[in-house]
Design an enzyme around this catalytic site. Structure first.
Site, short mmCIF file in Angstrom:
data_model
loop_
_atom_site.label_atom_id
_atom_site.label_comp_id
_atom_site.label_asym_id
_atom_site.label_seq_id
_atom_site.Cartn_x
_atom_site.Cartn_y
_atom_site.Cartn_z
N ARG A 121 0.82 -1.22 0.00
CA ARG A 121 0.00 0.00 0.00
C ARG A 121 0.86 1.27 0.00
NH1 ARG A 121 -3.32 -2.88 3.82
NH2 ARG A 121 -4.94 -3.96 2.66
N LYS A 143 3.19 11.68 -10.86
CA LYS A 143 2.35 10.85 -11.74
C LYS A 143 3.11 9.58 -12.05
CE LYS A 143 -0.54 14.18 -14.24
NZ LYS A 143 -0.83 14.78 -15.57
N GLU A 185 10.02 19.47 -24.09
CA GLU A 185 9.33 19.72 -22.82
C GLU A 185 9.90 20.96 -22.13
OE1 GLU A 185 6.67 17.98 -21.90
OE2 GLU A 185 6.83 16.01 -22.86
N LYS A 227 7.35 23.53 -12.77
CA LYS A 227 6.50 22.36 -12.53
C LYS A 227 6.15 22.26 -11.04
CE LYS A 227 5.29 17.74 -13.52
NZ LYS A 227 5.40 16.55 -14.34
N GLU A 237 -4.47 17.42 -10.54
CA GLU A 237 -5.01 17.88 -11.82
C GLU A 237 -6.53 18.00 -11.77
OE1 GLU A 237 -2.74 16.31 -15.15
OE2 GLU A 237 -4.47 16.54 -16.44
N ARG A 242 -2.86 22.21 -13.50
CA ARG A 242 -1.90 21.20 -13.95
C ARG A 242 -2.19 20.76 -15.38
NH1 ARG A 242 0.89 16.27 -10.47
NH2 ARG A 242 2.23 15.59 -12.17
N ASN A 246 -0.26 19.95 -20.22
CA ASN A 246 -0.53 19.08 -21.38
C ASN A 246 -0.48 19.84 -22.70
OD1 ASN A 246 -0.91 16.79 -19.74
ND2 ASN A 246 -3.01 17.41 -19.30
N HIS A 249 0.10 18.13 -26.02
CA HIS A 249 -0.04 16.68 -25.82
C HIS A 249 -1.26 16.10 -26.53
CE1 HIS A 249 3.15 17.30 -22.99
NE2 HIS A 249 3.18 16.03 -22.63
N HIS A 253 -0.49 13.44 -29.03
CA HIS A 253 -0.98 12.08 -28.77
C HIS A 253 -1.58 11.50 -30.06
CE1 HIS A 253 -2.84 8.83 -26.40
NE2 HIS A 253 -3.84 8.96 -27.26
N HIS A 267 7.87 10.53 -28.06
CA HIS A 267 6.87 11.32 -27.33
C HIS A 267 7.19 12.83 -27.40
CE1 HIS A 267 4.08 12.55 -24.20
NE2 HIS A 267 5.08 13.11 -23.55
P1 NAD Z 1 12.77 6.37 -21.79
O1 NAD Z 1 12.71 6.17 -20.35
O2 NAD Z 1 12.29 5.27 -22.67
O3 NAD Z 1 14.27 6.73 -22.20
C1 NAD Z 1 14.55 6.98 -23.56
C2 NAD Z 1 15.70 6.12 -24.05
O4 NAD Z 1 16.92 6.66 -23.54
C3 NAD Z 1 15.66 4.67 -23.60
O5 NAD Z 1 16.14 3.86 -24.65
C4 NAD Z 1 16.65 4.62 -22.43
O6 NAD Z 1 17.23 3.35 -22.29
C5 NAD Z 1 17.66 5.64 -22.87
N1 NAD Z 1 18.39 6.32 -21.81
C6 NAD Z 1 17.86 6.89 -20.71
N2 NAD Z 1 18.81 7.57 -20.05
C7 NAD Z 1 19.96 7.39 -20.73
C8 NAD Z 1 21.27 7.86 -20.54
N3 NAD Z 1 21.59 8.71 -19.58
N4 NAD Z 1 22.22 7.47 -21.42
C9 NAD Z 1 21.90 6.64 -22.47
N5 NAD Z 1 20.66 6.19 -22.71
C10 NAD Z 1 19.71 6.58 -21.84
O7 NAD Z 1 11.94 7.66 -22.26
P2 NAD Z 1 11.73 9.13 -21.65
O8 NAD Z 1 11.61 9.99 -22.84
O9 NAD Z 1 12.70 9.45 -20.59
O10 NAD Z 1 10.32 8.99 -20.95
C11 NAD Z 1 9.15 8.69 -21.68
C12 NAD Z 1 8.15 8.13 -20.71
O11 NAD Z 1 7.86 9.12 -19.72
C13 NAD Z 1 6.83 7.78 -21.36
O12 NAD Z 1 6.42 6.53 -20.89
C14 NAD Z 1 5.88 8.86 -20.86
O13 NAD Z 1 4.56 8.40 -20.76
C15 NAD Z 1 6.47 9.17 -19.52
N6 NAD Z 1 6.16 10.52 -19.00
C16 NAD Z 1 5.71 10.58 -17.73
C17 NAD Z 1 5.43 11.82 -17.18
C18 NAD Z 1 5.00 11.91 -15.76
O14 NAD Z 1 4.63 13.00 -15.31
N7 NAD Z 1 5.05 10.84 -15.01
C19 NAD Z 1 5.65 12.98 -17.92
C20 NAD Z 1 6.11 12.88 -19.20
C21 NAD Z 1 6.38 11.62 -19.75
N1 GLY Z 2 3.57 15.68 -17.48
C1 GLY Z 2 2.41 16.38 -17.07
C2 GLY Z 2 2.17 16.35 -15.59
O1 GLY Z 2 2.99 15.91 -14.85
O2 GLY Z 2 1.14 16.76 -15.16
#
Ligand code: NAD
Ligand code: GLY
Length: 369
Positions: A121, A143, A185, A227, A237, A242, A246, A249, A253, A267
């Site tokens: 939990r 998130k 971003e 942020k 949100e 918040r 987006n 997005h 999307h 993305h």
């Molecule tokens: P990711 O985590 O897939 O990383 C991108 C690529 O870079 C991967 O192949 C990874 O192995 C590589 N990588 C990461 N760090 C590295 C480093 N220092 N050196 C070499 N390679 C490295 O993608 P991302 O763009 O970081 O994140 C995308 C994800 O984040 C999506 O799933 C999206 O939905 C999520 N997201 C979440 C939020 C949130 O608020 N929680 C906000 C935006 C995006």
């Molecule tokens: N990435 C959008 C949020 O965190 O609300």
């Protein structure tokens, strides 16, 4: 090092931004680490590049890392990976008061955060973001999610980390394309809420992309501070504040969906082009001047990000793209709120957007150039 607080009733935490944070990892995380063994989740790419530094830092303080290494990629935000990871955390005796470390991009952060939200939990976790996207966005704000067969991030929870350590040095090994995707971003924060920061990006974006440490620290800290303000005001949100994060997005999307959520469009690339479309659509509705909309497109283009939908060579109609938007999790009682612009630095939520009008606009964009 820059330190940005995220102020939340009883759950405040710091985001520390600088270089060498991983070399000093165990000390940075004291007193959150209670046991000699530290559970750390990473993907294979990040493990390959950064496990050595982390192992050394843990050893210095007499700690032992227990690594959970998963393949890289969005497909790992799945039920099966979540089950495997939670079983592994249980087998390693993780208790509610413990902290799990999430070393990686948004995929590792979102997956690990969600596992920690539901483990017994809720146990603690520390975000160690290694992509620019994760440092300026996904590691902050709580998130957490996995994907379902219906769509992205549809199963998740709000669960705040106890600490975020954004080591800018980790970006040295990040592929340039991922760096640019994360930079979308960064621009987002300027476009949606801070015209001065947008101008700063116009002048210093290239330095950030070249991984100039000073530019990175200034830029990342500005994004995280923006942020943190939004999250403190509207953590879940619910008030519309918040939701402004987006920006780009909803259009993005739809583009990602048309690209099959594949490497054809990352993305951040979808968000970049989505922000251009949001700006141009704002101009079309008379909220924003056409010249300001093109200023957004120019900044995106200058960063080597896609700024024209025609460049994606989609063989589809505006109606089909608009159709993808209807699966957006932001749908609210049958309407889809759009983040639009009154100016650069002044975003607002429009709840009166007619999808047929969006489809016509997208047809125009698909045929342009
Ligand atoms: P990711 O985590 O897939 O990383 C991108 C690529 O870079 C991967 O192949 C990874 O192995 C590589 N990588 C990461 N760090 C590295 C480093 N220092 N050196 C070499 N390679 C490295 O993608 P991302 O763009 O970081 O994140 C995308 C994800 O984040 C999506 O799933 C999206 O939905 C999520 N997201 C979440 C939020 C949130 O608020 N929680 C906000 C935006 C995006
Ligand atoms: N990435 C959008 C949020 O965190 O609300």
């Amino acid at each position: 090092m820059a330190v940005v607080p995220v102020e939340l009733d009883g759950r405040s935490y710091e985001v520390r931004i600088g270089t060498g944070l991983l070399d000093n990892l165990a000390a940075q995380c004291e007193p959150l680490l209670r046991k000699p063994q530290i559970p750390i989740v990473a993907d294979a790419n990040v493990h390959e590049h950064w496990a050595g530094s982390v192992d050394k830092a843990c050893k210095t303080l007499g700690r032992k890392p227990a690594w959970y290494v998963l393949p890289s990629g969005e497909a790992e935000k799945s039920w099966s990976r979540l089950e495997h990871l939670t079983d592994w955390l249980l087998a390693h005796g993780v208790e509610r008061g413990d902290h799990v470390l999430a070393l990686g991009g948004g995929v590792v952060g979102d997956l690990t955060g969600f596992a920690c939200a539901i483990l017994k939990r809720g146990c603690g976790f520390i975000q160690l973001p290694t992509t620019l996207l994760a440092q300026v966005d996904s590691s902050v704000g709580g998130k957490t999610a996995i994907n379902s067969s219906t769509g992205k991030n549809l199963v998740g929870a709000f669960h705040q980390p106890s600490l975020v350590l954004a080591d800018l040095g980790t970006l040295d090994t990040l592929p340039d394309r991922e760096m640019r995707a994360g930079y979308a971003e960064v621009l987002k924060y300027g476009i949606l809420g801070d015209a001065d920061f947008f101008s700063w990006c116009e002048n210093h974006g290239t330095a950030m992309l070249k991984r100039d440490t000073h530019a990175l620290e200034t830029g990342v800290a500005a994004c995280v501070a923006a942020k943190a303000r939004v999250v403190a005001e509207d953590e879940r949100e619910t008030s519309g504040v918040r939701a402004l994060l987006n920006l780009g997005h909803t259009f993005g999307h739809a583009l990602e969906a048309e690209a099959g959520f594949s490497d054809k469009l990352l993305h951040g690339e979808g968000v970049a082009l989505g922000m251009v479309l949001a700006a141009r659509y704002s101009a079309r509705r008379g909220h924003l001047s056409a010249s300001e909309a093109e200023r957004v497109a120019l900044a995106i283009d200058a960063a080597g990000l896609p700024s024209e939908i025609s460049a994606l060579e989609f063989d589809c109609s505006g109606q089909k793209l608009a159709g993808h938007m209807l699966h957006d999790k932001k749908m609210d009682a049958g309407t889809l709120p759009f983040v639009l612009l009154r100016n650069i630095g002044a975003a607002f939520l429009a709840r009166d957007v007619v999808m047929n009008d969006v489809a016509t606009f997208l047809d125009e964009q698909l045929q342009a150039h």
